[in-house]
Design a protein around this motif. Structure first.
Motif, PDB file in Angstrom:
ATOM      1  N   TRP A  73       0.844  -1.202   0.000  1.00  0.00           N
ATOM      2  CA  TRP A  73       0.000   0.000   0.000  1.00  0.00           C
ATOM      3  C   TRP A  73       0.879   1.252   0.000  1.00  0.00           C
ATOM      4  O   TRP A  73       0.556   2.241  -0.637  1.00  0.00           O
ATOM      5  N   ASP A  74       1.996   1.170   0.725  1.00  0.00           N
ATOM      6  CA  ASP A  74       2.947   2.284   0.743  1.00  0.00           C
ATOM      7  C   ASP A  74       3.822   2.277  -0.503  1.00  0.00           C
ATOM      8  O   ASP A  74       3.975   3.286  -1.180  1.00  0.00           O
ATOM      9  N   THR A  75       4.402   1.110  -0.790  1.00  0.00           N
ATOM     10  CA  THR A  75       5.566   1.080  -1.674  1.00  0.00           C
ATOM     11  C   THR A  75       5.256   0.928  -3.159  1.00  0.00           C
ATOM     12  O   THR A  75       6.152   1.101  -3.971  1.00  0.00           O
ATOM     13  N   GLY A 324       3.427  13.309   5.344  1.00  0.00           N
ATOM     14  CA  GLY A 324       3.870  12.242   6.237  1.00  0.00           C
ATOM     15  C   GLY A 324       3.158  10.920   6.018  1.00  0.00           C
ATOM     16  O   GLY A 324       3.561   9.910   6.565  1.00  0.00           O
ATOM     17  N   ASN A 325       2.101  10.921   5.235  1.00  0.00           N
ATOM     18  CA  ASN A 325       1.446   9.658   4.908  1.00  0.00           C
ATOM     19  C   ASN A 325       1.237   9.577   3.388  1.00  0.00           C
ATOM     20  O   ASN A 325       1.288  10.583   2.688  1.00  0.00           O
ATOM     21  N   GLN A 326       0.994   8.366   2.889  1.00  0.00           N
ATOM     22  CA  GLN A 326       1.113   8.121   1.452  1.00  0.00           C
ATOM     23  C   GLN A 326       0.016   8.702   0.542  1.00  0.00           C
ATOM     24  O   GLN A 326       0.318   9.083  -0.587  1.00  0.00           O
ATOM     25  N   PRO A 327      -1.263   8.744   0.971  1.00  0.00           N
ATOM     26  CA  PRO A 327      -2.306   9.046  -0.031  1.00  0.00           C
ATOM     27  C   PRO A 327      -2.070  10.301  -0.863  1.00  0.00           C
ATOM     28  O   PRO A 327      -2.444  10.356  -2.017  1.00  0.00           O
ATOM     29  N   GLU A 367       8.689   6.067   7.727  1.00  0.00           N
ATOM     30  CA  GLU A 367       9.492   5.859   6.534  1.00  0.00           C
ATOM     31  C   GLU A 367       8.795   4.910   5.549  1.00  0.00           C
ATOM     32  O   GLU A 367       8.938   5.009   4.341  1.00  0.00           O
ATOM     33  N   ASP A 368       8.028   3.969   6.116  1.00  0.00           N
ATOM     34  CA  ASP A 368       7.170   3.110   5.302  1.00  0.00           C
ATOM     35  C   ASP A 368       7.934   2.354   4.216  1.00  0.00           C
ATOM     36  O   ASP A 368       7.669   2.502   3.015  1.00  0.00           O
ATOM     37  N   ASN A 369       8.888   1.528   4.661  1.00  0.00           N
ATOM     38  CA  ASN A 369       9.617   0.622   3.749  1.00  0.00           C
ATOM     39  C   ASN A 369      10.317   1.355   2.608  1.00  0.00           C
ATOM     40  O   ASN A 369      10.503   0.808   1.527  1.00  0.00           O
TER      41      ASN A 369
END
Ligand code: CA
Length: 484
Positions: A73-75, A324-327, A367-369
């Motif tokens: 979902w992040d990467t 700071g978050n992906q969306p 950091e989310d991978n």
């Protein structure tokens, strides 16, 4: 220790940067390091050198390669696309490992650690597979990948939200995941629509008419959760009624770790379709601008308190832009689809200067991978993969005076911006291999052939460059308009 030093030194030298301050260099190489920490190799070598592994999915031993510890979902957004550029051989092995994992556990991985957890949402393995194919990787059987994805899209998985689809029947019948029947419903609808686009792309690229038709039907489903009366994505009930009460500042609910201001942009494959929903470029640009005009206000009532992603947005103080978050991480690049690329250049430079530092608190969120780092590495090059599954990298603004990418195939990509500087963030013109380049993107093929990209920078925006529709990047709607 010596082997580790050599491995990292070789890797970090794959991208050579010149013309930054000490701090900027430290930040860049820290990001390059972190963007390459995951996924983890999960195999060993036999005495004869051949790879084999213990499967974290069924506990048996198999020949071949396996990788794990990654949340797609992040990467899927830019960490895997960066790997496609830097490590295509490994990526080819990885794509095969995904399909092997599917056979061993019955589902495509989405968040393996090291076995499957099903964390977060979406079925983003298909994004990885379609993107790998679009970038020339041919190590896996595309029909097997499409079958595995179709199974994902039409069944409920046993773990968290990202194995199969809990509301797959509703998604097919209604064209959206309903709220409040499902939490995170509108985020799911948008991400499924994008994933279905990736299924469509992989089918199209490999001449698979059957799956091309199956997935083409759903790619516009993001439109079903857009409420034109308020200009936002919103929750919608099984009865077709819009979520009430609704506050675009409210985090969670039909979204996940974000609010409508963050998620409304999650139409990676069809920014033009979103622009049309917002009444055209002016309306779209106004909504984009408003993300920054709005103060960092929020409604945390769904979570019953401030989650760390909210606090990070508040502290970073860039309006409701929550890097700071992906969306929302791709959103700045969307000005390239709406005729105002200089605004992308303005904000990308703001984010790079203010939200990343080489200090211990140098990241504005998880950091989310490696996803948040891969964003920085791409953005420093001057482009970013807004829609993995296509072969385009969308223009931002180069960060250094010069960058050299040494590719696995022996070719070199040289990105030069000789007059770049803190006071010169805007692209006044650019050339690709010596020819004037007016498009707001470069392609994977451009890079893989070895490229020389030169930017002329300015302290003032060039409000003419990249403003013609023929210069805009890929949107699915345009593909169908062209056909008519
Ligand atoms: Ca995150």
């Amino acid at each position: 220790k010596i082997r580790g030093h050599k491995t990292w030194n070789e890797l970090l030298n794959r991208i050579q940067v010149e013309g930054g301050t000490d701090e900027q260099m430290k930040t860049f190489y820290s990001c390059l390091f972190r963007a390459n920490l995951f996924s983890r190799k999960f195999y060993e070598r036999k005495a004869n050198g051949e790879p084999y592994y213990y499967s974290p999915y069924d506990g048996k031993v198999y020949d071949g390669y396996m990788y794990t510890d990654n949340g797609f979902w992040d990467t899927f957004r830019s960490q895997f696309p960066l790997t496609n550029i830097l490590h295509p051989t490994m990526q080819g092995r990885y794509m095969n490992a995904l399909l092997a994992a599917q056979e061993q556990c019955g589902w495509l991985p989405s968040w393996s650690a090291p076995g499957e957890t099903g964390g977060m949402l979406g079925n983003h393995s298909i994004s990885l597979l379609a993107d790998a194919w679009a970038k020339g990787i041919r190590t896996f059987d595309p029909e097997k990948a499409l079958k595995a994805y179709a199974h994902e899209a039409m069944n409920k998985g046993p773990w968290g939200g990202a194995n199969g689809r809990g509301f797959w029947k509703e998604y097919f019948e209604l064209g959206y995941v309903p709220y409040p029947e499902s939490m995170g419903s509108s985020a799911q609808t948008m991400e499924y629509a994008y994933d279905d686009f990736c299924g469509y792309q992989l089918a199209k690229m490999t001449g698979n008419k059957h799956y091309q038709e199956v997935f083409a039907r759903q790619m516009y489903n993001y439109k079903n959760v857009f409420d034109p009366s308020i200009g936002f994505m919103r929750g919608k009930g099984v009865d077709g009624k819009w979520q009430e009460p609704f506050d675009p500042l409210e985090w969670g609910g039909p979204f996940c770790e974000g609010n409508a201001w963050h998620y409304t942009w999650s139409v990676f494959h069809d920014p033009q379709g979103l622009i049309d929903l917002m009444g055209g470029k002016d309306g779209f640009n106004q909504m984009m601008d408003s993300v920054f005009i709005l103060p960092p206000v929020f409604d945390d009532s769904y979570y019953g308190g401030v989650i760390h992603e909210i606090r990070e947005m508040q502290i970073m103080n860039m309006g409701n832009y929550a890097h700071g978050n992906q969306p929302i991480q791709h959103m700045l690049y969307m000005y390239n689809y709406s005729g105002q690329p200089w605004k992308a250049q303005h904000w990308i430079r703001e984010v790079m200067d203010k939200l990343y530092t080489p200090a211990p608190d140098g990241y504005c969120g998880d950091e989310d991978n490696g996803q948040t780092s891969a964003w920085y590495v791409f953005s420093a090059m001057g482009f970013y993969p807004v829609c993995p599954g296509t072969d385009e990298y969308i223009l931002g603004t180069p960060y250094f005076k010069q960058m050299k990418l040494h590719l696995e195939n022996g070719k070199t990509v040289t990105i030069s911006a000789p007059n770049n500087g803190d006071d010169k963030r805007y692209i006044s013109s650019m050339t690709l291999n010596g020819k004037d380049h007016t498009k707001n993107y470069v392609t994977h093929e451009d890079l893989m052939n070895g490229a020389s990209i030169t930017f002329k920078m300015d302290s003032k925006p060039n409000e003419q460059r990249g403003t013609k529709e023929t210069d805009f990047p890929y949107s699915f709607s345009n593909e169908f308009k062209k056909k008519k």
